[in-house]
Design a protein around this motif. Structure first.
Motif, mmCIF file in Angstrom:
data_model
loop_
_atom_site.group_PDB
_atom_site.id
_atom_site.type_symbol
_atom_site.label_atom_id
_atom_site.label_comp_id
_atom_site.label_asym_id
_atom_site.label_seq_id
_atom_site.Cartn_x
_atom_site.Cartn_y
_atom_site.Cartn_z
ATOM 1 N N ALA A 55 0.862 -1.057 -0.084
ATOM 2 C CA ALA A 55 0.173 0.010 -0.038
ATOM 3 C C ALA A 55 0.888 1.378 -0.030
ATOM 4 C CB ALA A 55 -1.094 -0.015 1.062
ATOM 5 N N VAL A 56 0.262 2.363 -0.515
ATOM 6 C CA VAL A 56 0.936 3.572 -0.374
ATOM 7 C C VAL A 56 0.747 4.262 1.047
ATOM 8 C CG1 VAL A 56 1.201 6.075 -1.295
ATOM 9 C CG2 VAL A 56 0.767 4.009 -2.783
ATOM 10 N N PRO A 57 1.707 4.577 1.567
ATOM 11 C CA PRO A 57 1.675 5.286 3.094
ATOM 12 C C PRO A 57 0.447 6.303 3.025
ATOM 13 C CG PRO A 57 3.920 4.902 2.742
ATOM 14 C CD PRO A 57 3.180 4.458 1.088
ATOM 15 N N GLU A 58 -0.271 6.349 4.057
ATOM 16 C CA GLU A 58 -1.360 7.391 4.197
ATOM 17 C C GLU A 58 -0.613 8.669 4.279
ATOM 18 O OE1 GLU A 58 -4.571 6.966 4.256
ATOM 19 O OE2 GLU A 58 -4.824 4.773 4.392
ATOM 20 N N LYS A 59 0.588 8.923 4.654
ATOM 21 C CA LYS A 59 0.863 10.102 4.835
ATOM 22 C C LYS A 59 1.405 10.912 3.613
ATOM 23 C CE LYS A 59 5.837 8.460 5.314
ATOM 24 N NZ LYS A 59 6.951 8.506 6.411
ATOM 25 N N GLN A 60 1.430 9.840 2.495
ATOM 26 C CA GLN A 60 1.612 10.300 1.234
ATOM 27 C C GLN A 60 0.430 10.763 0.384
ATOM 28 O OE1 GLN A 60 4.023 7.894 -1.340
ATOM 29 N NE2 GLN A 60 5.213 7.246 0.205
ATOM 30 N N LEU A 61 -0.593 10.582 1.283
ATOM 31 C CA LEU A 61 -1.999 11.220 0.521
ATOM 32 C C LEU A 61 -2.762 12.205 1.620
ATOM 33 C CD1 LEU A 61 -3.610 7.662 -0.283
ATOM 34 C CD2 LEU A 61 -2.496 9.230 -1.873
ATOM 35 N N ASP A 62 -2.321 13.454 1.055
ATOM 36 C CA ASP A 62 -2.595 14.404 1.727
ATOM 37 C C ASP A 62 -4.114 14.969 1.911
ATOM 38 O OD1 ASP A 62 0.011 14.900 2.557
ATOM 39 O OD2 ASP A 62 0.231 16.322 0.984
ATOM 40 N N THR A 63 -4.666 14.501 0.785
ATOM 41 C CA THR A 63 -6.126 14.467 0.489
ATOM 42 C C THR A 63 -6.701 13.553 0.164
ATOM 43 O OG1 THR A 63 -5.839 15.631 -1.466
ATOM 44 C CG2 THR A 63 -6.223 17.198 0.293
ATOM 45 N N PRO A 64 -8.213 12.872 0.411
ATOM 46 C CA PRO A 64 -8.759 11.848 -0.405
ATOM 47 C C PRO A 64 -8.702 12.063 -1.695
ATOM 48 C CG PRO A 64 -10.026 12.628 1.831
ATOM 49 C CD PRO A 64 -8.862 13.487 1.215
ATOM 50 N N VAL A 65 -8.544 10.688 -2.380
ATOM 51 C CA VAL A 65 -8.681 10.687 -3.815
ATOM 52 C C VAL A 65 -10.041 10.408 -4.276
ATOM 53 C CG1 VAL A 65 -7.593 9.616 -6.035
ATOM 54 C CG2 VAL A 65 -6.064 10.328 -4.018
ATOM 55 N N PRO A 66 -10.757 11.282 -5.023
ATOM 56 C CA PRO A 66 -12.217 10.868 -5.372
ATOM 57 C C PRO A 66 -11.974 9.880 -6.624
ATOM 58 C CG PRO A 66 -11.738 12.879 -6.178
ATOM 59 C CD PRO A 66 -10.658 12.490 -5.512
ATOM 60 N N GLU A 67 -12.690 8.607 -6.209
ATOM 61 C CA GLU A 67 -12.795 7.457 -7.355
ATOM 62 C C GLU A 67 -14.139 7.369 -7.809
ATOM 63 O OE1 GLU A 67 -10.117 6.040 -8.759
ATOM 64 O OE2 GLU A 67 -8.553 7.080 -7.634
ATOM 65 N N LEU A 68 -15.053 7.511 -6.835
ATOM 66 C CA LEU A 68 -16.436 7.176 -7.038
ATOM 67 C C LEU A 68 -17.281 8.248 -6.978
ATOM 68 C CD1 LEU A 68 -17.055 3.568 -5.834
ATOM 69 C CD2 LEU A 68 -16.124 4.291 -8.286
ATOM 70 N N ALA A 69 -18.132 8.647 -7.834
ATOM 71 C CA ALA A 69 -18.971 9.711 -7.721
ATOM 72 C C ALA A 69 -20.165 9.634 -8.017
ATOM 73 C CB ALA A 69 -18.397 11.150 -8.578
ATOM 74 N N ALA A 70 -21.338 10.187 -7.196
ATOM 75 C CA ALA A 70 -22.634 10.114 -7.735
ATOM 76 C C ALA A 70 -23.038 10.232 -9.337
ATOM 77 C CB ALA A 70 -23.630 11.083 -6.854
ATOM 78 N N LEU A 71 -23.950 9.679 -9.774
ATOM 79 C CA LEU A 71 -24.432 9.933 -11.030
ATOM 80 C C LEU A 71 -25.012 11.436 -11.286
ATOM 81 C CD1 LEU A 71 -25.845 6.506 -12.210
ATOM 82 C CD2 LEU A 71 -23.662 7.239 -12.566
ATOM 83 N N SER A 72 -24.524 12.091 -12.195
ATOM 84 C CA SER A 72 -24.988 13.188 -12.688
ATOM 85 C C SER A 72 -26.368 13.400 -13.098
ATOM 86 C CB SER A 72 -24.056 14.130 -13.616
ATOM 87 O OG SER A 72 -24.620 15.267 -13.792
#
Length: 477
Positions: A55-72
């Protein structure tokens, strides 16, 4: 259901690699179907699923990466002409036999014209897509938190106890920690413990089994008795263990000929009793114990995924009892259609003789299947409540992922639908149907219902898969 008179919607468990892919597919499909939003740390999620070694360490991810979004809600809607130009040639093939199909927008008001349809006036044998009627009626009639209860009461004689079937086919004799095919089942061991505690030092000398909750024949019109030995259904009585299966960990395994007696004997054996008879409980008898199934919402989800015929019939009987109708095949089928009519669905042309779609006498128009799915998939608004039908959507099998679609959408043009199409299947000899939801390339959620009669499922099912998959890659504007 096996090649012969019937072919069924069998459940095959994925391989280890398949299970990993399945988890990803289900996460994606559920978010799309429910219109939800999820923020995932993608590399860590993949590592958790065993797809990446580190896994990539959490400390390298300063902000959440949005992967899934609601349908528009602003996603463009396909045009009727666009859909017709693409689906028309596929649906017009003579290889589909007697065919009816429809595509609708779940965000459109109920009663709005469909986006595309072909021969909507036809009423065809639905196969297991007929379960959509039963599942919808159950969710519209019952509280989603309701549970089916199996009870034991004191008998008419000293030392006698009565085991009363409450219509729960998920009751299991397996010990705690082991499960068969049903989610969170009620356990016979728990019931035995409650009864022994209630009677104290008083010896138990005999067990009476009470199956008076339901009425009428145990097999429906249009059923093949060979389906019991074939493993696709059990004689319908309100008392059984694991759906009457001989091998309780397999979905489609031969069923016992007398499920209630088998359950009574298993219960008696655990109590150390040999005498088992049939009868009815005395009026106002003292309750000695009860165990309950998983909630109705969970049962519906399981029903959708595995196409369990016994569970469908049990829920249809429960709907009939709730509506004070006769809990027989005929009364249950009428109660299901009555519940749908009361909720505003047009059931014109629908004729059901069972709750599972196993009967060759069932007839359903494709627009009704689409209307039910449209209501289940509709965006939640201030004046409606499609969330009551949501378990139908969340329980739909994922193409190439799980349930009765785990081994489909694997080749040719249909393969693009893997992980994107979610649908209820329906298969009997000469009957193929597919009804569900799909998100197109523009991010628009669509509902479809496809029905074919008169041709071999071996030939038709890949064609229906291709139509559904085509919807997923077509903006069709």
């Amino acid at each position: 259901m096996g090649f012969g008179r019937r072919i069924g919607d069998t459940l095959r468990l994925p391989t280890r690699r398949g299970r990993t892919v399945l988890i990803v597919l289900v996460v994606l499909a559920l978010a799309a179907a429910a219109g939800g939003t999820a923020a995932l740390h993608a590399p860590n999620l993949l590592a958790d699923l065993g797809i990446r070694d580190q896994a990539v360490p959490e400390k390298q991810l300063d902000t959440p990466v949005p992967e899934l979004a609601a349908l528009s809600a602003a996603a463009p809607t396909p045009s009727s002409s666009g859909l017709g130009s693409v689906l028309g040639p596929l649906a017009g093939s003579t290889a589909l036999g007697d065919f009816s199909g429809i595509v609708v927008d779940p965000a459109a008001p109920r009663g709005a014209p469909p986006l595309w349809q072909q021969s909507p006036e036809k009423t065809l044998v639905p196969g297991s897509t007929g379960k959509l009627l039963t599942a919808s009626a159950a969710l519209l009639t019952l509280d989603p938190t309701d549970r089916l209860a199996t009870r034991v009461v004191a008998g008419a004689e000293p030392g006698q106890v009565v085991l009363i079937g409450g219509g729960d086919p998920t009751l299991t004799a397996l010990p705690a920690g082991r499960t068969g095919t049903y989610p969170d089942p009620a356990r016979l061991d728990d019931l035995v413990a409650l009864v022994e505690k209630a009677v104290g030092s008083q010896p138990i000398t005999s067990v009476v089994i009470d199956t008076s909750l339901w009425t009428g024949p145990e097999l429906a019109e249009g059923w093949d008795p060979a389906d019991v030995a074939g493993g696709f259904v059990a004689p319908m009585v309100p008392l059984m263990l694991d759906g009457g299966r001989r091998v309780v960990t397999e979905q489609d395994t031969p069923r016992v000929a007398d499920p209630a007696t088998e359950a009574g004997r298993a219960f008696a054996q655990k109590l150390g009793v040999t005498r088992v008879t049939e009868g009815t409980a005395p009026p106002n008898a003292k309750e000695l114990g009860r165990v309950v199934s998983a909630p109705v919402s969970s049962l519906v989800e399981h029903l959708m995924t595995t196409s369990d015929n016994v569970l469908a019939e049990s829920l249809a009987r429960t709907v009939a009892l709730s509506r004070q109708a006769d809990p027989s095949f005929t009364g249950s089928a009428d109660a299901v259609l009555g519940a749908l009519t009361q909720s505003g669905f047009d059931v014109t042309g629908a004729h059901m003789v069972d709750g599972s779609g196993l009967s060759t006498e069932d007839r359903v128009p494709a627009p009704l299947l689409a209307a039910l799915l449209q209501a289940a998939a509709a965006p939640t608004g201030p004046d409606d409540g499609p969330e009551f039908l949501r378990p139908i959507i969340t329980g739909l099998p994922v193409a190439g992922g799980d349930g009765t679609l785990d081994d489909r959408f694997g080749t040719g043009n249909a393969s693009v639908g893997r992980g994107v199409v979610r649908a209820k299947t329906g298969t009997l000899t000469g009957v193929s149907s597919l009804a569900g939801v799909v998100t197109d390339v523009d991010g628009r959620l669509l509902v479809f219902a496809l029905m074919s009669n008169g041709k071999s499922p071996a030939d038709v099912r890949p064609r229906l898969d291709t139509i559904a998959a085509t919807l997923s890659r077509c903006g069709c504007r």
